[in-house]
Design an enzyme around this catalytic site. Structure first.
Site, short mmCIF file in Angstrom:
data_model
loop_
_atom_site.label_atom_id
_atom_site.label_comp_id
_atom_site.label_asym_id
_atom_site.label_seq_id
_atom_site.Cartn_x
_atom_site.Cartn_y
_atom_site.Cartn_z
N GLU A 40 -8.49 6.87 -1.18
CA GLU A 40 -8.30 6.77 -2.31
C GLU A 40 -7.94 6.14 -3.17
O GLU A 40 -8.17 5.09 -3.41
CB GLU A 40 -6.61 6.91 -1.80
CG GLU A 40 -6.13 7.10 -0.80
CD GLU A 40 -4.30 7.57 -0.12
OE1 GLU A 40 -3.84 6.32 -1.26
OE2 GLU A 40 -4.20 8.45 0.50
N HIS A 54 -1.07 11.34 -2.64
CA HIS A 54 -0.20 10.22 -1.59
C HIS A 54 1.13 9.71 -2.40
O HIS A 54 1.84 9.39 -3.22
CB HIS A 54 -1.08 8.97 -1.91
CG HIS A 54 0.07 8.13 -0.60
ND1 HIS A 54 -1.29 7.45 -0.63
CD2 HIS A 54 0.62 7.68 -0.60
CE1 HIS A 54 -0.56 6.36 0.83
NE2 HIS A 54 0.61 7.26 1.12
#
Length: 535
Positions: free
Chosen positions: A261, A280
């Protein structure tokens, strides 16, 4: 001004206010790099981060005054908890702050995927009117497969019931009775993959859960299945998921978390068809951020005051505990882990008995240590001595404590027992020698003298010649070294028990070979994360 609290990422203003009102000097430095962090933390008594700051061992070593590290959220993957614990630094977090937000985001992704809302929105913004192009499906009467019935999974189940969905779930650590109370049918992971119309994942990232939804399990799913992942990116094989989407072998996927990420430009899911992707956002609501900021600030203030903290991720530091109790706490955790492994999961009731000198002390903390051991390897949130009873309550587990000063064989003994799917389970342990080394001395009806270790085999076998040799041959052929072995007979003499300490874990194939060997009744592999090395 008071002690310095370094805050390296954005948290709710209400959290900063709590710190300032407690008289602390808040050094708010969002966005500082690693070099600047090491310089800024050198005189800090507390450090508050979110997920973007890597609190590595060198950061911890650069902070001689540091007493507490706070994570404004659940996961502590970005904090070297072991290094902090060695330094006596308390690590706290806010494990309940975003559960509701994560559950709601799961439902939002599920609805967006099933009703094709993102595609329809893009089409409308392009000036199109294509009603027939975006035919979706209803959630009502569909089977939702929930992988993990922890706090978030339970909230998703409650909301899915309101939509009229049928609920099945895979969670080996939830009792049948608890599942029935939630109107959930417990099934194996294989059956869940085959039956579910929608699958949603709510597990912590552990060695056991990484890659759990893999190529083979995706291949067993219905072509009409839709997969939702708001847990951890590593739990679902992203390459396998993307391939199934490109080839049309599943109907769609909604993903909020990724193995890296932000995901790199060549991430396989970024161009995959029939997907809803979010960056997210599970905890990204105003309410969750406010709860997390306030909760972690309150914990930091409590630690700096020398008070007990409700969400300590690591072992509580500086608490006054009787020396006898302190010595037995690591053993109690090991017995909890051992018990759960023998039972094949959690049981609806667990009995903790203190025998001998231990009967004279307050048994509550030792019981909590047993619970901590039971939950640590399976919980979706960090487990501490304080939140372990809350987890037991949430999972519907009754804890019964007893004590007896009468002990025939040991000065002090802890026995953990209960009833699981395979019948009665019991394990007992004590401390031996001048080094107070932990020992397992009872497993069921069998007396034994077995030091706990990271990798252990518990084998029930017929009490006849040759069985021990066969076990040694199978493990030797597999390259598995036995560092220690202990044996014990049952009172009737027909069956025996072997306890083996291993240097490495045997494969599934080796375990099956052992189970097929003549004279072997049952084989259980135990992996105890916190067990000491065998001496």
């Amino acid at each position: 001004m008071g002690t310095k609290v370094l805050v390296t990422e954005e948290i709710a203003p209400s959290g900063l206010d709590i710190l300032r009102q407690a008289g602390h000097n808040v050094d708010f430095r969002p966005g500082i790099d690693h070099r600047e962090l090491i310089e800024a933390v050198c005189d800090a008594a507390a450090l508050i981060v979110r997920s973007g700051t890597q609190v590595t061992a060198d950061v911890i070593e650069a902070a001689p005054a540091l007493r507490v590290i706070g994570r404004a959220g659940i996961g502590v993957d970005n904090i070297d908890v072991e290094a902090a614990t060695r330094r006596g630094i308390v690590v706290v977090n806010a494990p309940q702050s975003n559960t509701l937000s994560a559950a709601e985001h799961t439902m939002a992704l599920m609805l967006a995927l099933c009703r094709r809302i993102p595609e329809a929105d893009r089409s409308m913004h392009a000036g199109e009117w294509k009603r027939s192009a975006f035919v979706g499906i209803e959630l009502a009467d569909k089977t939702l497969g929930i992988v993990g019935l922890g706090r978030i999974g339970t909230l998703v189940a409650q909301r899915a019931l309101a939509f009229g969905m049928r609920l099945i779930a895979y969670d080996p650590y939830v009792s049948q009775e608890r599942a029935r109370q939630m109107s959930v049918e417990l099934v194996s992971l294989e059956e869940l993959c085959e039956r579910a119309d929608v699958i949603t994942v709510h597990l912590p990232k552990t060695k056991e859960t990484v890659g759990l939804i893999n190529k083979e399990r995706i291949a067993s799913m219905k072509p009409s299945v839709r997969i939702v992942n708001t847990a951890r990116g590593e739990i679902v094989d992203e390459e396998a998921l993307a391939s199934a989407l490109y080839e049309g072998r599943i109907a769609g996927a909604a993903v909020d978390v990724y193995s890296r990420e932000p995901p790199p430009p060549d991430h396989p899911l970024l161009g995959a068809p029939n997907t809803v992707l979010t960056p997210h956002l599970g905890a990204t609501t105003a309410e969750a951020q406010d709860k997390a900021g306030k909760a972690v600030a309150e914990q930091v203030v409590a630690v700096l005051r020398g008070e007990l903290v409700p969400f300590a991720v690591n072992v509580e530091v500086g608490r006054e505990i009787p020396e006898l109790v302190r010595a037995f706490l690591p053993l109690a955790e090991i017995l909890g882990s051992f018990y759960t492994a023998l039972a094949g999961g959690l049981t609806e009731r667990v009995d903790v008995a203190l025998i001998g000198q231990l009967a004279e002390v307050d048994d509550r903390l030792i019981s909590v240590a047993v619970l901590k051991g039971m939950f640590s390897a399976i919980s979706e949130e960090p487990v501490s001595y304080v939140n372990a009873p809350l987890i037991a309550k949430d999972k519907g587990i009754e804890v019964r404590r007893s004590s007896s000063a009468a002990s025939e064989d040991f000065v002090s003994l802890i026995r953990v027992s209960g009833t699981g799917s395979a019948g009665s389970i019991s394990v007992a342990g004590t401390l031996v020698g001048p080094r107070q080394a932990p020992r397992i001395v009872e497993i069921g009806e069998h007396s034994i003298d077995l030091p706990p270790s990271r990798y252990m085999l518990i084998i029930h076998n017929q009490d006849k010649p040759g069985v021990i040799g066969r076990v040694g041959t199978v493990l030797g052929n597999a390259g598995i070294n036995i560092s220690n072995m202990a044996v014990g007979r049952d009172p009737g003499g027909a069956h025996a028990l072997m306890g083996l300490n291993l240097d490495s874990p045997p494969s599934g194939e080796t375990l099956e070979e052992l189970r097929r060997a003549d004279g072997i009744v049952d084989v259980t592999l135990l992996i105890l994360e916190s067990a000491p090395e065998v001496i």
